[in-house]
Design a protein around this motif. Sequence first.
Motif, PDB file in Angstrom:
ATOM      1  N   ARG A   4      85.627  -3.948  81.505  1.00  0.00           N
ATOM      2  CA  ARG A   4      86.404  -2.960  80.767  1.00  0.00           C
ATOM      3  C   ARG A   4      87.003  -1.909  81.682  1.00  0.00           C
ATOM      4  N   GLY A   5      86.349  -1.655  82.800  1.00  0.00           N
ATOM      5  CA  GLY A   5      86.854  -0.666  83.731  1.00  0.00           C
ATOM      6  C   GLY A   5      88.166  -1.077  84.368  1.00  0.00           C
ATOM      7  N   ASP A  10      93.667  -1.483  81.265  1.00  0.00           N
ATOM      8  CA  ASP A  10      94.491  -0.308  80.982  1.00  0.00           C
ATOM      9  C   ASP A  10      94.447  -0.024  79.485  1.00  0.00           C
ATOM     10  N   PHE A  11      94.611   1.238  79.132  1.00  0.00           N
ATOM     11  CA  PHE A  11      94.598   1.600  77.719  1.00  0.00           C
ATOM     12  C   PHE A  11      95.735   2.562  77.431  1.00  0.00           C
ATOM     13  N   ASN A  65      82.171   2.764  80.045  1.00  0.00           N
ATOM     14  CA  ASN A  65      83.433   2.653  80.769  1.00  0.00           C
ATOM     15  C   ASN A  65      84.518   1.900  80.015  1.00  0.00           C
ATOM     16  N   ASP A  66      84.302   1.662  78.729  1.00  0.00           N
ATOM     17  CA  ASP A  66      85.341   1.041  77.914  1.00  0.00           C
ATOM     18  C   ASP A  66      86.505   2.030  77.810  1.00  0.00           C
ATOM     19  N   PRO A  67      87.719   1.669  78.278  1.00  0.00           N
ATOM     20  CA  PRO A  67      88.832   2.633  78.316  1.00  0.00           C
ATOM     21  C   PRO A  67      89.174   3.236  76.957  1.00  0.00           C
ATOM     22  N   ARG A 101      86.285   5.481  75.824  1.00  0.00           N
ATOM     23  CA  ARG A 101      86.262   6.691  76.642  1.00  0.00           C
ATOM     24  C   ARG A 101      87.363   7.653  76.200  1.00  0.00           C
ATOM     25  N   TRP A 102      88.547   7.114  75.881  1.00  0.00           N
ATOM     26  CA  TRP A 102      89.652   7.954  75.423  1.00  0.00           C
ATOM     27  C   TRP A 102      89.306   8.620  74.088  1.00  0.00           C
TER      28      TRP A 102
END
Length: 303
Positions: A82-83, A86-87, A280-282, A285-286
């Motif tokens: 996941r790191g 891109d998100f 660390n899932d984008p 995390r957002w």
Amino acid sequence: MQYDLNLLPVFMALFEERNVTRAAERLGITQPALSNALKRLRETMHDPLFVRERYGMQPTQMAQDLAPVIGAALAAIDEAVRGQQDFDPSKADRLFLIAPNSLVEFVLMPAIVARLREIAPGIRLRLAPFGNDLTEAGVVSGTTAMVIGRITDPPDNLVVQHLMDDGLACVVRADHPLVGERLTKAVYEQLRHVNVLPPGRLRAGLFRTLEERGLKRDVAVSVTHFLAVTEMIAATDYCATLPRLICRHLADDKRLRVVEPPVDLGTFPVEMAWHVRYRNDPAHRWLRSLIADMARELATATR
């Protein structure tokens, strides 16, 4: 010996759910497929791993020893994969299951939903009950993305972030015959009260605080959500002791009046917790960052 790594998520689902049906649903496979995977796990480990008992599938000692090692390995793989992703919130199409307590659902979630509508319209939220404990809320197993509220005794596989603090105030009807400019200890103890019951072990929280401050409270009625308080207070001479963030909303109702409690009742934390596999899932995390920002804005606005 060569191991089938596909069996590791099956092991963790069974270990955390303790139920074949829920584990299969979590993995998106049929119960026969899960049972077959469990058979292969047992053959590989030369151990039953999970024994069916009255209250579900209970892990053997070997399973208990393996669980933290396998859990850490899967979390490391998740973080590595996941790191690298891109998100873009404006283009994201994703559903998050969140378990807020009733305070957060009432005062914070509307602002979060409004912000998502503006900047990430493809992100959808499903709100689940906070539950009696973290396991019931689903965050320990990772089926729920996060819980938001008062976090007590979190297990090692949860990350906890402090969001803000809140205090307590009192609400009475605007023309209450016994409450003047301030609420005295004598009047507070003379009045009957509406109590909001939070889930599980937190139910004793306010009672304990009042006892520590030397205040007695005669509870006339207990409800399960803050939404039930308004009409009860407006129609009676009762009093409710509520979080200040709730009182801020109720102060707009001309039938009600917010007053200070007779003694300082202190503060309590509002926190957010999530499974380590989402660290660390984008997208996750957002969303955590957005929720933290919204909580800070809310706390600042109420000072």
